[in-house]
Enzyme design. Structure first.
Site, PDB file in Angstrom:
ATOM      1  N   GLU A 125      43.613  66.606  36.712  1.00 14.81           N
ATOM      2  CA  GLU A 125      43.448  66.300  37.954  1.00 14.81           C
ATOM      3  C   GLU A 125      44.779  65.122  38.043  1.00 14.81           C
ATOM      4  OE1 GLU A 125      41.678  66.712  41.705  1.00 14.81           O
ATOM      5  OE2 GLU A 125      39.632  68.351  39.798  1.00 14.81           O
ATOM      6  N   TYR A 147      40.777  60.498  44.482  1.00 13.34           N
ATOM      7  CA  TYR A 147      39.475  60.625  43.598  1.00 13.34           C
ATOM      8  C   TYR A 147      40.809  60.909  41.865  1.00 13.34           C
ATOM      9  CZ  TYR A 147      38.277  63.709  39.452  1.00 13.34           C
ATOM     10  OH  TYR A 147      37.495  63.998  37.986  1.00 13.34           O
ATOM     11  N   LYS A 151      41.208  57.987  38.848  1.00 14.16           N
ATOM     12  CA  LYS A 151      40.893  58.224  37.530  1.00 14.16           C
ATOM     13  C   LYS A 151      41.978  58.518  36.357  1.00 14.16           C
ATOM     14  CE  LYS A 151      37.511  60.217  35.756  1.00 14.16           C
ATOM     15  NZ  LYS A 151      36.892  59.712  34.546  1.00 14.16           N
TER      16      LYS A 151
END
Length: 331
Positions: A125, A147, A151
């Site tokens: 992602e 999110y 990351k």
């Protein structure tokens, strides 16, 4: 070899702990986990008495505690992360703290303790969405949710430690995982458990968002290869090679379960919903990686697991679970 595994009570981490203990009889593991909502010691009931396994409850942001337990460790595998995109949209604070501050504390401790290998587990992602073709490890990062942005930030930290200090870090980026012990808010276990109760399956938008599906044990095999054969400072994509739209996935789940399509309920799309993920895993394949499980068989086995292990996931969907968990483990 002695491994320090963070987030080892979570879905992927617990599967990896079990995988390593079974494959390498001489390896020892310290499982360091904060036990947030997705960390579940029930995931590791079958290994908790193994003499080569030790559980430590702790936050990866706590440098002193991390450093205490990293003494004598050969390699670190960092699974610890807040993982659900929907939760990051509602409140990104914990995602940033865990990914950035936590990864920083781990890197500093690992560097101080002369760790021989640091494998940082990330996600596809971070690349963002791609309509055609596939992302390679050299593709630019373009995260579209809090999110994935968190990351990506932790990835850059791990990369910088190799470039600056010659620190033996490696980054892995996987596609969507599925399998036993996954927290039931994720799409496959959510849809399976809802279907078991004849509750509607909320499908975002038009259902045409595409994901590549990776069985968790194939993911474990990929990490294993990277841990032992991967080159320091490199990034490795780990995918399953099974691209499906969300509606295709949903129909497959219902077909295996013998449930009607009428259970599918259209839901408002989530903000910043990436249209398609796709990663090129050629680099890892050169090290000998190849998925061992077919999607059809692994999906059927996954559904079977949830049907046969209701006692594990049922309380995770119960509002009284936190009370039960604290009492059960005296935490």
């Amino acid at each position: 070899m002695k491994l320090f595994i963070t987030g080892g009570a979570g879905f992927i981490g617990s599967n990896f702990v079990r995988y390593i203990l079974e494959k390498y009889p001489e390896y020892k593991i310290i499982n360091y986990d904060k036990l947030t909502y997705a960390g579940n010691l029930d995931n590791l009931r079958d290994v908790e008495k193994n003499k080569r396994y030790k559980f430590v409850k702790g936050d990866i942001c706590d440098f002193k505690l991390v450093n205490k337990h990293m003494k004598g460790i050969d390699a670190v595998i960092n699974f610890a992360a807040e993982t659900h995109v929907d939760r990051s949209i509602l409140n990104a604070d914990a995602f940033v703290k865990t990914a950035v501050n936590g990864t920083f504390a781990l890197l500093e401790s690992a560097r101080a303790n002369n760790i021989k290998k640091f494998v940082h587990i990330s996600t596809d992602e971070v690349y963002g969405s791609i309509l055609k073709g596939s992302f390679t490890e050299e593709s630019p990062l373009s995260p579209n949710s809090p999110y994935s942005a968190a990351k990506a930030s932790s990835d850059l930290l791990a990369r910088s430690y190799f470039a600056t200090y010659g620190f033996p870090s490696i980054i892995t980026r996987c596609s969507n995982n599925y399998g036993p012990y996954q927290y039931p808010e994720k799409v496959i276990p959510l849809f399976v458990t809802n279907a078991m109760d004849n509750i509607s399956l909320p499908l975002y938008g038009d259902g045409k968002n595409v994901r590549d599906w990776l069985y968790v044990l194939d993911h474990c095999r990929g990490i294993d290869i990277i841990l032992h054969k991967g080159k320091n400072g490199e990034v490795y994509n780990i995918g399953g090679g099974v691209e499906l739209t969300n509606i295709e996935l949903t129909k497959k789940v219902l077909k295996i379960m013998g449930k009607p399509l009428s259970l599918i309920k259209k839901a408002a799309d989530r903000p910043g919903h990436d249209r398609r993920y796709s990663i090129d895993c050629s680099k890892l394949k050169k090290l000998g990686y190849k998925p061992a499980y077919t999607f059809e068989k692994a999906l059927a086995e996954t559904i079977k697991w949830y049907m046969e292990n209701e006692k594990i996931w049922r309380k995770l969907k119960d509002k009284k679970y936190k009370e039960y968990y604290s009492k059960q483990y005296k935490l």
